[in-house]
Enzyme design. Structure first.
Site, short mmCIF file in Angstrom:
data_model
loop_
_atom_site.label_atom_id
_atom_site.label_comp_id
_atom_site.label_asym_id
_atom_site.label_seq_id
_atom_site.Cartn_x
_atom_site.Cartn_y
_atom_site.Cartn_z
N ASP A 20 0.85 -1.19 0.00
CA ASP A 20 0.00 0.00 0.00
C ASP A 20 0.89 1.24 0.00
OD1 ASP A 20 -3.25 0.23 0.92
OD2 ASP A 20 -2.05 2.07 0.97
N THR A 66 -11.73 2.96 -5.67
CA THR A 66 -12.31 3.49 -6.92
C THR A 66 -13.52 4.35 -6.55
OG1 THR A 66 -13.57 1.42 -7.10
CG2 THR A 66 -11.59 1.60 -8.45
N SER A 87 -10.75 -4.56 -7.63
CA SER A 87 -11.54 -3.40 -7.18
C SER A 87 -12.83 -3.36 -7.98
CB SER A 87 -10.80 -2.10 -7.46
OG SER A 87 -9.45 -2.20 -7.11
N GLU A 99 -14.79 -8.86 -6.25
CA GLU A 99 -14.95 -9.40 -4.89
C GLU A 99 -16.37 -9.11 -4.40
OE1 GLU A 99 -13.04 -11.49 -3.05
OE2 GLU A 99 -15.01 -11.38 -2.11
N LYS A 115 -20.73 -7.64 -11.43
CA LYS A 115 -20.46 -7.06 -10.11
C LYS A 115 -21.36 -5.83 -9.88
CE LYS A 115 -18.44 -5.64 -6.37
NZ LYS A 115 -18.49 -6.25 -5.07
N ALA A 159 -36.09 -3.08 6.19
CA ALA A 159 -36.25 -1.63 6.01
C ALA A 159 -35.28 -0.92 6.94
CB ALA A 159 -37.68 -1.23 6.33
N CYS A 205 -19.94 0.76 -1.58
CA CYS A 205 -20.23 0.14 -2.88
C CYS A 205 -21.57 0.47 -3.51
CB CYS A 205 -20.11 -1.38 -2.76
SG CYS A 205 -18.42 -1.92 -2.73
C1 UDX Z 1 -22.07 -4.80 -0.34
C2 UDX Z 1 -22.44 -6.13 -1.00
O1 UDX Z 1 -23.34 -6.84 -0.13
C3 UDX Z 1 -21.19 -6.96 -1.28
O2 UDX Z 1 -21.53 -8.14 -1.98
C4 UDX Z 1 -20.22 -6.12 -2.12
O3 UDX Z 1 -19.02 -6.83 -2.34
C5 UDX Z 1 -19.91 -4.80 -1.43
O4 UDX Z 1 -21.13 -4.10 -1.16
P1 UDX Z 1 -21.41 -4.00 2.10
O5 UDX Z 1 -21.61 -2.63 1.56
O6 UDX Z 1 -20.16 -4.30 2.83
O7 UDX Z 1 -21.50 -5.09 0.92
O8 UDX Z 1 -22.62 -4.34 3.11
P2 UDX Z 1 -24.12 -4.85 2.93
O9 UDX Z 1 -24.35 -5.89 3.93
O10 UDX Z 1 -24.46 -5.18 1.55
O11 UDX Z 1 -24.97 -3.57 3.39
C6 UDX Z 1 -24.98 -2.37 2.65
C7 UDX Z 1 -25.96 -1.38 3.27
O12 UDX Z 1 -27.31 -1.82 3.11
C8 UDX Z 1 -25.77 -1.19 4.78
O13 UDX Z 1 -25.93 0.17 5.10
C9 UDX Z 1 -26.89 -2.01 5.39
O14 UDX Z 1 -27.28 -1.57 6.66
C10 UDX Z 1 -27.99 -1.79 4.35
N1 UDX Z 1 -29.01 -2.86 4.36
C11 UDX Z 1 -28.66 -4.14 4.08
C12 UDX Z 1 -30.34 -2.52 4.62
O15 UDX Z 1 -30.67 -1.35 4.85
N2 UDX Z 1 -31.29 -3.51 4.58
C13 UDX Z 1 -30.98 -4.81 4.29
O16 UDX Z 1 -31.90 -5.64 4.27
C14 UDX Z 1 -29.61 -5.12 4.03
P1 ADP Z 2 -11.59 -0.97 -0.77
O1 ADP Z 2 -12.80 -0.83 0.14
O2 ADP Z 2 -11.97 -1.04 -2.24
O3 ADP Z 2 -10.65 -2.04 -0.37
P2 ADP Z 2 -9.92 1.01 0.51
O4 ADP Z 2 -9.97 2.49 0.39
O5 ADP Z 2 -10.27 0.37 1.81
O6 ADP Z 2 -10.82 0.44 -0.67
O7 ADP Z 2 -8.45 0.48 0.15
C1 ADP Z 2 -7.76 0.82 -1.00
C2 ADP Z 2 -6.29 0.96 -0.64
O8 ADP Z 2 -5.55 1.09 -1.84
C3 ADP Z 2 -5.95 2.17 0.21
O9 ADP Z 2 -5.33 1.75 1.41
C4 ADP Z 2 -4.98 3.01 -0.66
O10 ADP Z 2 -3.97 3.63 0.08
C5 ADP Z 2 -4.42 1.93 -1.57
N1 ADP Z 2 -3.85 2.41 -2.84
C6 ADP Z 2 -4.42 3.25 -3.72
N2 ADP Z 2 -3.61 3.43 -4.79
C7 ADP Z 2 -2.49 2.68 -4.58
C8 ADP Z 2 -1.27 2.42 -5.30
N3 ADP Z 2 -1.05 2.97 -6.49
N4 ADP Z 2 -0.35 1.61 -4.74
C9 ADP Z 2 -0.57 1.03 -3.54
N5 ADP Z 2 -1.69 1.22 -2.82
C10 ADP Z 2 -2.64 2.03 -3.32
#
Ligand code: UDX
Ligand code: ADP
Length: 501
Positions: A62, A117, A156, A187, A246, A294, A302
């Site tokens: 990183d 991203t 990513s 992922e 994705k 809800a 994401c």
């Molecule tokens: C999400 C996707 O689930 C995962 O597959 C992807 O890789 C990244 O984005 P994440 O954002 O970590 O994962 O959490 P997730 O459990 O999906 O919840 C996202 C948001 O939706 C949270 O704020 C959660 O509280 C909310 N949520 C989830 C609701 O409000 N109601 C639900 O029934 C489920």
């Molecule tokens: P995600 O939730 O997608 O994993 P994060 O923000 O948690 O995103 O992590 C992304 C990581 O990538 C950060 O720790 C950032 O410092 C690192 N990063 C971004 N650009 C580079 C790069 N060119 N080389 C190495 N690390 C990088």
């Protein structure tokens, strides 16, 4: 491809700090991986790969020295249930964290790009398109550094065609004689359940091109997952399908939440209960019962980003009805956050000005310290704008993070924010002398609190606004609270406080 499973190109001194045993295990691995980006995706993913594949040597790099130092310490930079124990067992055995990106790139047979991203905040596509500058930087660094063939895997979340851009950067900047295969391997882990999601994924998706070299690269990546994932769960597609899948998976999940949240508003206006409706609807096996809770709106890094990615793609393809359709998912989410804040103000005599309000939960969901796009931030902003004083408690989020988020969201500097916001170290302190408790995150510990004790310390009338539907509302009302929540009409026998306005 010149990369070979059994004959890694370079043996390494990156085992510095490892024990003699761990060095002997890691000097002749079957494959060497470099993961660029030690964040929420890169860290946990590589920890699980390393724990399941002792024959693979992984270096996670990183640009943030602070982040790498944390990964090498006892206080990991992210909170993820079950992750600490796994990392502790394999760190410096076959999992390494380093800031020496060039070295890790050169030693690797396969490189994951797991950088951030975010949504663009400038120029063309502001607020819609993904900002790919970190992906581009990583690709350029690989091209300038690598002296032998590599498989580059985009992990990513990226817009469709990002792999194409990576390929172009690599091809036009590569050193002579070096060739690349670029794969998409999105992922799907969710924060808070990352370890489980990685250990038992619903599927692993690998996208690549159909050339002989492309197929060999897919095989190599697939081989990694086959260490613990049943083969039938490893899906291979073309690159575009993988990238789009994705975005679509996240968009569908976000859409379900917005759908049930629209129904929550209908429930509040009628006698229906959104929990009962979700249960009845979810028992239809065609619909299923997941992601029908809800809430005050989805957060996280994401969902919003990926729905916007899809909208931007549709707009770029001149598919306006498609863009408009998905835009509604975001609009409903924004509306739900505002609606909840309005519910609070309206039911407290139409004003929260000068009133102390306890905010329970700041993370975007339970079991994480991540606050990216957390609905709490928005609810807090509305209440601050209404003149409330907030006492915020979250079991995992740091006060620095809360002040940073609120400062960014309200445009108020952190010193001025101190007039409106205080951080509590425990929920009882947050609730003491407050007029209302607002549940923003569904942390389990909020369910088990002594609400009789809390009630006795609060201003009267005392309110609970449950944005996550996790508390026992009948019990709270029997104590004396006025209870309001998402998706249920408030019972008539509560103290009538609704503003006539
Ligand atoms: C999400 C996707 O689930 C995962 O597959 C992807 O890789 C990244 O984005 P994440 O954002 O970590 O994962 O959490 P997730 O459990 O999906 O919840 C996202 C948001 O939706 C949270 O704020 C959660 O509280 C909310 N949520 C989830 C609701 O409000 N109601 C639900 O029934 C489920
Ligand atoms: P995600 O939730 O997608 O994993 P994060 O923000 O948690 O995103 O992590 C992304 C990581 O990538 C950060 O720790 C950032 O410092 C690192 N990063 C971004 N650009 C580079 C790069 N060119 N080389 C190495 N690390 C990088």
């Amino acid at each position: 491809m010149a990369t070979d499973f059994k004959t890694p190109s370079i043996t390494t001194d990156s085992t510095k700090g490892a024990t003699t045993d761990s060095i002997s295990q890691s000097t002749n691995p079957a494959l060497r991986i470099c993961c660029i980006g030690a964040g929420y995706v890169g860290g946990p993913t590589c920890a699980i790969i390393a724990s399941k594949c002792p024959d693979i040597h992984i270096t996670v790099v990183d640009v943030s020295a602070e982040r790498i130092a944390a990964w090498n310490s006892d206080a990991l930079p992210i909170f993820e249930p079950g992750l600490d124990e796994i990392v502790r067992k394999i760190r410096n055995r076959n999992l390494f964290f380093s800031t020496d990106t060039d070295k890790a790139i050169n030693e690797a047979d396969l490189i994951f790009i797991s950088v951030n991203t975010p949504t663009k905040s400038y120029g063309f596509g502001t607020g819609r398109a993904a900002d790919l500058r970190y992906v581009e930087e990583a690709a350029r660094q690989i091209a300038h550094t690598a002296t032998n063939n590599k498989i580059v895997v985009e992990k990513s979340t990226v817009p469709v065609k990002a792999c194409e851009s990576i390929k172009t950067i690599l091809k036009t900047n590569k050193r002579p004689g070096v060739s690349y295969q670029v794969l998409s391997n999105p992922e799907f882990l969710a924060e808070g359940s990352a370890v489980h999601d990685l250990l038992a994924p619903d599927r692993v998706l690998i996208g690549g091109d159909e050339s002989i070299e492309g197929s060999l690269a897919i095989k190599k990546l697939s081989w990694i997952y086959e260490h613990w994932v049943p083969k039938e769960k490893i899906l291979t597609t073309n690159t575009w399908s993988s990238e789009l899948s994705k975005l679509v998976a996240n968009a569908f999940l976000a859409q379900r939440i917005s759908s049930i949240n629209t129904i929550s508003a209908v429930c509040e206006a009628t006698g229906a209960s959104v929990k009962e409706v979700a249960k009845a609807v979810g028992l239809d096996s065609r619909i299923g019962n997941k992601f029908l809770d809800a809430s005050i709106g989805f957060g996280g890094s994401c969902f919003q980003k990926d729905v916007y990615n899809l909208i931007y793609l549709a707009e770029s393809l001149k598919l306006e009805p498609v863009a408009q359709y998905w835009l509604q998912v975001i609009k409903v989410n924004d509306w739900q956050r505002e609606r909840f804040a309005h519910m609070i103000v309206q039911n407290m005599f139409g004003s929260v000005s000068g009133k102390k309000i306890a905010i329970f939960g700041f993370a975007f969901k339970k079991d994480t310290a991540d606050t990216r796009e957390s609905s709490s931030i928005y609810v807090c902003r509305y209440l601050i704008e209404e003149g409330a004083t907030l006492h915020i408690y979250d079991p995992k989020v740091t006060s620095e993070r809360i002040f940073l988020d609120l400062s960014e969201q309200t445009g108020t500097n952190e010193t001025d924010l101190l007039n409106h916001v205080q951080i509590a170290n425990e929920p009882y302190a947050a609730a003491k002398d407050s007029h209302a408790i607002v549940v923003c995150t569904e942390w389990d510990e909020f369910i088990k609190l002594d609400y009789e004790l809390i009630y006795s310390t609060m201003q009267k009338p005392s309110y609970v606004f449950d944005g996550r539907l996790i508390l026992d509302h009948d019990q709270l009302m029997s104590i004396g609270f006025n209870v309001f929540c998402i998706g249920k009409k408030p019972p008539k026998n509560q103290f009538l406080t609704q503003s006539p306005l």
